[in-house]
Scaffold this motif. Sequence first.
Motif, mmCIF file in Angstrom:
data_model
loop_
_atom_site.group_PDB
_atom_site.id
_atom_site.type_symbol
_atom_site.label_atom_id
_atom_site.label_comp_id
_atom_site.label_asym_id
_atom_site.label_seq_id
_atom_site.Cartn_x
_atom_site.Cartn_y
_atom_site.Cartn_z
ATOM 1 N N HIS A 188 2.124 -1.077 14.168
ATOM 2 C CA HIS A 188 1.435 -1.828 13.134
ATOM 3 C C HIS A 188 2.022 -3.221 12.936
ATOM 4 O O HIS A 188 3.127 -3.530 13.408
ATOM 5 C CB HIS A 188 1.439 -1.064 11.808
ATOM 6 C CG HIS A 188 2.647 -0.197 11.595
ATOM 7 N ND1 HIS A 188 3.907 -0.696 11.380
ATOM 8 C CD2 HIS A 188 2.768 1.149 11.569
ATOM 9 C CE1 HIS A 188 4.759 0.301 11.223
ATOM 10 N NE2 HIS A 188 4.096 1.432 11.333
ATOM 11 N N ASP A 189 1.255 -4.059 12.241
ATOM 12 C CA ASP A 189 1.681 -5.435 11.986
ATOM 13 C C ASP A 189 2.245 -5.588 10.581
ATOM 14 O O ASP A 189 2.112 -6.635 9.945
ATOM 15 C CB ASP A 189 0.511 -6.407 12.206
ATOM 16 C CG ASP A 189 -0.702 -6.074 11.345
ATOM 17 O OD1 ASP A 189 -0.620 -5.129 10.529
ATOM 18 O OD2 ASP A 189 -1.728 -6.770 11.484
ATOM 19 N N PHE A 190 2.882 -4.539 10.072
ATOM 20 C CA PHE A 190 3.517 -4.554 8.757
ATOM 21 C C PHE A 190 4.774 -3.691 8.822
ATOM 22 O O PHE A 190 5.001 -2.957 9.797
ATOM 23 C CB PHE A 190 2.563 -4.026 7.682
ATOM 24 C CG PHE A 190 1.841 -2.755 8.065
ATOM 25 C CD1 PHE A 190 2.481 -1.520 8.025
ATOM 26 C CD2 PHE A 190 0.512 -2.798 8.479
ATOM 27 C CE1 PHE A 190 1.813 -0.354 8.389
ATOM 28 C CE2 PHE A 190 -0.166 -1.639 8.836
ATOM 29 C CZ PHE A 190 0.492 -0.410 8.797
ATOM 30 N N LEU A 191 5.599 -3.781 7.795
ATOM 31 C CA LEU A 191 6.805 -2.959 7.692
ATOM 32 C C LEU A 191 6.456 -1.667 6.966
ATOM 33 O O LEU A 191 5.730 -1.682 5.970
ATOM 34 C CB LEU A 191 7.886 -3.718 6.913
ATOM 35 C CG LEU A 191 9.248 -3.033 6.795
ATOM 36 C CD1 LEU A 191 9.994 -3.104 8.125
ATOM 37 C CD2 LEU A 191 10.087 -3.712 5.699
ATOM 38 N N GLU A 192 6.943 -0.543 7.458
ATOM 39 C CA GLU A 192 6.648 0.751 6.837
ATOM 40 C C GLU A 192 7.931 1.453 6.417
ATOM 41 O O GLU A 192 8.887 1.543 7.182
ATOM 42 C CB GLU A 192 5.870 1.639 7.805
ATOM 43 C CG GLU A 192 5.535 3.010 7.241
ATOM 44 C CD GLU A 192 4.655 3.838 8.169
ATOM 45 O OE1 GLU A 192 4.525 5.047 7.938
ATOM 46 O OE2 GLU A 192 4.101 3.268 9.136
ATOM 47 N N LEU A 193 7.942 1.943 5.178
ATOM 48 C CA LEU A 193 9.023 2.759 4.651
ATOM 49 C C LEU A 193 8.440 4.145 4.390
ATOM 50 O O LEU A 193 7.450 4.272 3.665
ATOM 51 C CB LEU A 193 9.575 2.173 3.352
ATOM 52 C CG LEU A 193 10.011 0.703 3.394
ATOM 53 C CD1 LEU A 193 10.293 0.200 1.993
ATOM 54 C CD2 LEU A 193 11.232 0.546 4.279
ATOM 55 N N SER A 194 9.036 5.183 4.965
ATOM 56 C CA SER A 194 8.475 6.530 4.859
ATOM 57 C C SER A 194 9.513 7.513 4.336
ATOM 58 O O SER A 194 10.711 7.398 4.635
ATOM 59 C CB SER A 194 7.968 7.020 6.216
ATOM 60 O OG SER A 194 6.916 6.203 6.683
ATOM 61 N N TYR A 195 9.018 8.502 3.592
ATOM 62 C CA TYR A 195 9.885 9.527 3.006
ATOM 63 C C TYR A 195 9.221 10.897 3.162
ATOM 64 O O TYR A 195 8.086 11.093 2.734
ATOM 65 C CB TYR A 195 10.127 9.225 1.525
ATOM 66 C CG TYR A 195 10.738 10.368 0.748
ATOM 67 C CD1 TYR A 195 12.033 10.800 1.008
ATOM 68 C CD2 TYR A 195 10.010 11.019 -0.243
ATOM 69 C CE1 TYR A 195 12.589 11.853 0.303
ATOM 70 C CE2 TYR A 195 10.556 12.076 -0.959
ATOM 71 C CZ TYR A 195 11.855 12.484 -0.684
ATOM 72 O OH TYR A 195 12.399 13.531 -1.384
ATOM 73 N N CYS A 230 5.115 3.688 2.232
ATOM 74 C CA CYS A 230 4.973 2.406 1.542
ATOM 75 C C CYS A 230 4.957 1.327 2.614
ATOM 76 O O CYS A 230 5.923 1.190 3.376
ATOM 77 C CB CYS A 230 6.136 2.175 0.582
ATOM 78 S SG CYS A 230 6.137 0.532 -0.195
ATOM 79 N N ILE A 231 3.844 0.592 2.724
ATOM 80 C CA ILE A 231 3.746 -0.449 3.739
ATOM 81 C C ILE A 231 3.571 -1.807 3.070
ATOM 82 O O ILE A 231 2.914 -1.917 2.024
ATOM 83 C CB ILE A 231 2.603 -0.162 4.734
ATOM 84 C CG1 ILE A 231 1.241 -0.224 4.046
ATOM 85 C CG2 ILE A 231 2.801 1.193 5.400
ATOM 86 C CD1 ILE A 231 0.073 -0.089 5.009
ATOM 87 N N VAL A 232 4.187 -2.809 3.672
ATOM 88 C CA VAL A 232 4.188 -4.154 3.094
ATOM 89 C C VAL A 232 4.138 -5.198 4.205
ATOM 90 O O VAL A 232 4.604 -4.955 5.321
ATOM 91 C CB VAL A 232 5.447 -4.403 2.232
ATOM 92 C CG1 VAL A 232 5.392 -3.613 0.938
ATOM 93 C CG2 VAL A 232 6.716 -4.032 2.995
ATOM 94 N N THR A 233 3.586 -6.356 3.888
ATOM 95 C CA THR A 233 3.552 -7.448 4.864
ATOM 96 C C THR A 233 4.821 -8.286 4.754
ATOM 97 O O THR A 233 5.386 -8.439 3.667
ATOM 98 C CB THR A 233 2.335 -8.362 4.628
ATOM 99 O OG1 THR A 233 2.490 -9.021 3.366
ATOM 100 C CG2 THR A 233 1.047 -7.564 4.631
ATOM 101 N N TYR A 270 0.866 -1.180 0.000
ATOM 102 C CA TYR A 270 0.000 0.000 0.000
ATOM 103 C C TYR A 270 0.900 1.226 0.000
ATOM 104 O O TYR A 270 1.886 1.290 0.751
ATOM 105 C CB TYR A 270 -0.901 -0.003 1.236
ATOM 106 C CG TYR A 270 -1.735 1.244 1.413
ATOM 107 C CD1 TYR A 270 -2.960 1.386 0.766
ATOM 108 C CD2 TYR A 270 -1.299 2.283 2.234
ATOM 109 C CE1 TYR A 270 -3.737 2.531 0.926
ATOM 110 C CE2 TYR A 270 -2.058 3.433 2.405
ATOM 111 C CZ TYR A 270 -3.280 3.545 1.749
ATOM 112 O OH TYR A 270 -4.038 4.684 1.909
ATOM 113 N N VAL A 271 0.587 2.200 -0.865
ATOM 114 C CA VAL A 271 1.403 3.403 -0.978
ATOM 115 C C VAL A 271 0.484 4.621 -0.909
ATOM 116 O O VAL A 271 -0.551 4.660 -1.586
ATOM 117 C CB VAL A 271 2.187 3.432 -2.314
ATOM 118 C CG1 VAL A 271 3.128 4.635 -2.347
ATOM 119 C CG2 VAL A 271 2.972 2.133 -2.512
#
Length: 287
Positions: A37-44, A93-96, A22-23
């Motif tokens: 959260h229960d996912f990995l998050e990449l933020s910019y 950008c979040i991913v499982t 999800y972006v």
Amino acid sequence: MTKRTVRLLSGEQYFNDKLHIYVNRNSESYDLTEHYHDFLELSYVSEGTGTHHTGDECIQVSSGDLFLIPMGTSHVFRPASTAKGNPLIVYNCIVTLDMLNPLISSFPGAHLLQRLLHIPSIFHAQDHSGAAHQLFTSLYREYSIERSEQEAALYALLIQLLILFARMYDGTERNNRIDIPNKMDNLLDLLQMRYAETFTTSQLASAYGVGERQFQRLFVKHTGMSLTQYVQSIRVRAACEKLITTQLKISSIAEAVGYMNTPFFYEIFKKHTGYSPREYRNQQQNR
């Protein structure tokens, strides 16, 4: 002492059966509470200034700041001001992990990226070259516009983003030194970050420590383009993003990317994209 409210954001709110990625491009506010959260998050952080809170720690953030937030770690972004004209814009950008593990395993040589999935705390770095900006904006466009090969495009960009984070993480582990960049790397980073400014060949050659002709040859060797072509390509790319993501007048966008002469901007833009700025904006909005 007031107890902090920290809530769980579940991936079920964002993912669907087709995509476990999800972006978004978010204008931060005070509406969202601190969360994990229960996912990995990449933020910019793309625009504006503000703060990033995690537990009792608070750091100042501005354009170019990057974050990798592991599962289970609480955090929240806050804008420096709630004034309408001064937003804090953050791409997320979040991913499982269920999706990431097999994805990484399927790419030759990408197994070393697995370490990013298990870092113990938030990783913070800065995008000096503009590489993260380009990847996040490309991810956002691919996610926002449903078209053929969308899933493959998203995952290919995600792998590139993870590689960028991994290299930065490795550099931090080695006392904040990745690979000592040569002078040309520094100059290219300068041009990426300050593309709206005008730098002459003479100025850059002097900074590099060579004559103008030698600098021109070296620049083409490193980039495949002349200095003028390189700066134009950066400016046009920045203009494309502003045409898509803002409602600014085209003359204002021209000035923001370094062109005081609007007709000349039109000429350069059409040369690079095949469209006038207005045609490009209309085409993107109708997709």
